[in-house]
Design an enzyme around this catalytic site. Structure first.
Site, PDB file in Angstrom:
ATOM      1  N   ARG A  35       0.813  -1.221   0.000  1.00 48.79           N
ATOM      2  CA  ARG A  35       0.000   0.000   0.000  1.00 48.79           C
ATOM      3  C   ARG A  35       0.846   1.269   0.000  1.00 48.79           C
ATOM      4  NH1 ARG A  35      -4.851  -1.971   4.052  1.00 48.79           N
ATOM      5  NH2 ARG A  35      -6.182  -2.760   2.381  1.00 48.79           N
ATOM      6  N   LYS A 197     -18.898 -17.301   1.349  1.00 49.45           N
ATOM      7  CA  LYS A 197     -20.319 -17.091   1.613  1.00 49.45           C
ATOM      8  C   LYS A 197     -21.086 -16.450   0.471  1.00 49.45           C
ATOM      9  CE  LYS A 197     -20.380 -16.962   6.568  1.00 49.45           C
ATOM     10  NZ  LYS A 197     -20.576 -16.137   7.755  1.00 49.45           N
ATOM     11  N   GLY A 353     -10.736  -9.026  -1.354  1.00 48.11           N
ATOM     12  CA  GLY A 353     -10.457 -10.063  -0.369  1.00 48.11           C
ATOM     13  C   GLY A 353      -9.437 -11.108  -0.760  1.00 48.11           C
TER      14      GLY A 353
HETATM   15  P1  AMP Z   1     -14.259 -14.675   0.797  1.00 44.01           P
HETATM   16  O1  AMP Z   1     -13.611 -13.769   1.783  1.00 44.01           O
HETATM   17  O2  AMP Z   1     -15.747 -14.708   0.850  1.00 44.01           O
HETATM   18  O3  AMP Z   1     -13.721 -14.441  -0.606  1.00 44.01           O
HETATM   19  O4  AMP Z   1     -13.878 -16.150   1.219  1.00 44.01           O
HETATM   20  C1  AMP Z   1     -12.567 -16.618   1.145  1.00 44.01           C
HETATM   21  C2  AMP Z   1     -12.453 -17.855   1.946  1.00 44.01           C
HETATM   22  O5  AMP Z   1     -13.286 -18.864   1.415  1.00 44.01           O
HETATM   23  C3  AMP Z   1     -11.057 -18.439   1.951  1.00 44.01           C
HETATM   24  O6  AMP Z   1     -10.523 -18.302   3.241  1.00 44.01           O
HETATM   25  C4  AMP Z   1     -11.258 -19.881   1.577  1.00 44.01           C
HETATM   26  O7  AMP Z   1     -10.539 -20.769   2.393  1.00 44.01           O
HETATM   27  C5  AMP Z   1     -12.733 -20.096   1.777  1.00 44.01           C
HETATM   28  N1  AMP Z   1     -13.255 -21.185   0.966  1.00 44.01           N
HETATM   29  C6  AMP Z   1     -13.109 -21.370  -0.349  1.00 44.01           C
HETATM   30  N2  AMP Z   1     -13.676 -22.527  -0.728  1.00 44.01           N
HETATM   31  C7  AMP Z   1     -14.200 -23.095   0.363  1.00 44.01           C
HETATM   32  C8  AMP Z   1     -14.894 -24.309   0.622  1.00 44.01           C
HETATM   33  N3  AMP Z   1     -15.183 -25.160  -0.365  1.00 44.01           N
HETATM   34  N4  AMP Z   1     -15.287 -24.564   1.886  1.00 44.01           N
HETATM   35  C9  AMP Z   1     -14.997 -23.691   2.876  1.00 44.01           C
HETATM   36  N5  AMP Z   1     -14.335 -22.543   2.703  1.00 44.01           N
HETATM   37  C10 AMP Z   1     -13.940 -22.243   1.465  1.00 44.01           C
END
Ligand code: AMP
Length: 395
Positions: A35, A197, A353
């Site tokens: 950054r 999610k 993210g």
């Molecule tokens: P986000 O911040 O919503 O982009 O979520 C990212 C997170 O989703 C990462 O830490 C991944 O480990 C998790 N993730 C990705 N695929 C899966 C899965 N099949 N089951 C559980 N967590 C997951």
């Protein structure tokens, strides 16, 4: 909207909102200076014009002016990166800041203490914004990471500079690159939305359906879609209350002629652990007690084929638990496919993210067209919102 390139800063003091909210280790050393590096072009432009820079930022979420959140901790790293000994003011407003700002000379940089040592910053307090505004002649916003917040230094302060406010080069290029996906994109356009999610990505999904030809849904959130369609997902991550919404999104995609690609197979595990036993299963036939933690080989091939025929690609969210080595292959495969498409002329934007973390971890940063520096801000732009920090520059 004006940028710093529309101003000549000769003899002017620029008060710049930067995003120096960098990670520190236990010895309070900067562990990732991305950054600070990203703010360089704006700062150099101003100094080269013959101006001076007053940098303001937050660091972490202090409650009580704790030492660990002092921007003093980053002076040496920032001085090293910028190649100039940076001056420091113990407070971001008041006599200390005003005296330091007044004595600043051409070519010098002053860093102000953490804005969030004052609760007025996040409250968007007008008097606090006015006190900050007194320090400089021209207001520059270059903090994309906080552009989605209507804080004193990111939005409110702009009203005290009706004719003398502009975007920094980082913020301008973030906006330009998101617009390459949302407004001036070359077809076919593909969005890869992964991560944990559905709930955190719904508005993004809804907003981008009008702009894309292909939607790849991966990661943990795919299982809510698969279950909603009648699949057995075992112990995979799911948001049961979002199943109807998942079906609605699929329906809307159909109406808008967007092809949706969901995983057809998955690497499944008997526990959420690097040491778990693993197998491959059809994505809708996962046995009880097992969970899908990565995309399977068939899925990887399908996702790759879609990516390779795309001219514009947006990637937000990993397609597996890439932090654990046994479940990183899908995300690596996808990242490599995006890199190849980029090499063949596609525009690729990685933002929001954990996909940014994945791109860094797998050394793909230079192989995609643009990696956004703002997580939440990027998501909100993709949701179609006008960010307060950007809006303040338009008014
Ligand atoms: P986000 O911040 O919503 O982009 O979520 C990212 C997170 O989703 C990462 O830490 C991944 O480990 C998790 N993730 C990705 N695929 C899966 C899965 N099949 N089951 C559980 N967590 C997951």
């Amino acid at each position: 909207m004006k940028t710093v390139n529309d101003f000549n800063f000769k003899g002017k003091k620029a008060i710049i909102r930067v995003d120096f909210n960098v990670p520190l280790n236990d010895d309070k050393e900067v562990t990732d200076a991305t950054r600070i590096e990203a703010a360089k072009p704006t700062i150099y432009k101003i100094l080269e014009d013959g101006g001076s820079c007053i940098l303001m930022s937050h660091l972490g979420r202090p409650k009580n002016k704790e030492e660990e959140f002092s921007l003093r901790n980053i002076i040496s790293k920032a001085s090293e990166i910028l190649g100039i000994n940076i001056k420091f003011s113990e407070d971001c407003i008041g006599v200390a800041a005003e005296t330091a700002a007044a004595s600043l000379e051409e070519g010098e940089i002053l860093l102000l203490e953490n804005l969030r040592y004052h609760p007025e910053e996040t409250a968007g307090d007008r008097d606090f914004a006015e006190a900050l505004s007194k320090l400089g002649d021209i207001y520059v916003n270059d903090a994309f990471g906080t552009a989605h917040r209507a804080h004193a230094s990111t939005a409110i302060i702009a009203e005290f500079f009706p004719d003398n406010k502009c975007l920094g080069l980082l913020l301008a290029s973030e906006i330009e690159n998101v617009n390459k996906v949302l407004s001036d994109s070359k077809k076919p356009v593909t969005a890869v939305i992964g991560g944990a999610k559905v709930s955190s990505k719904i508005t993004v999904l809804e907003n981008i359906l009008d702009k894309i030809d292909h939607l790849i849904i991966g990661g943990g959130m795919a299982f809510t879609f698969i279950k909603a369609q009648g699949g057995n997902i075992g112990a995979s991550l799911v948001e049961d209350d979002k199943q109807d919404l998942a079906l609605e999104i699929l329906e809307k995609a159909k109406e808008k002629n967007v092809s949706v690609h969901l995983p057809v197979d998955a690497i499944i595990a008997d526990s959420f652990s690097e040491l778990a036993s693993t197998e491959t299963a059809n994505a809708g036939e996962i046995p009880e007690g097992w969970m899908g933690l990565d995309a399977g080989e068939e899925t990887n091939k399908i996702f790759e084929a879609v990516i390779l025929e795309s001219k514009t690609i947006l990637w937000n969210g990993p397609v597996g638990v890439f932090e654990m080595e046994p479940f990183a292959k899908g995300t690596i495969h996808l990242g490599n496919a995006i890199a190849e498409a980029t090499k063949n002329g596609a525009f690729s934007l990685v933002g929001g993210g954990d996909s940014v973390a994945a791109v860094k971890q797998f050394n793909l940063s230079k192989k995609v067209s643009y990696v956004s520096t703002g997580g939440g801000a990027m998501l909100e732009m993709l949701e179609g919102k006008t960010l307060p920090g950007i809006k303040a520059m338009q008014d």
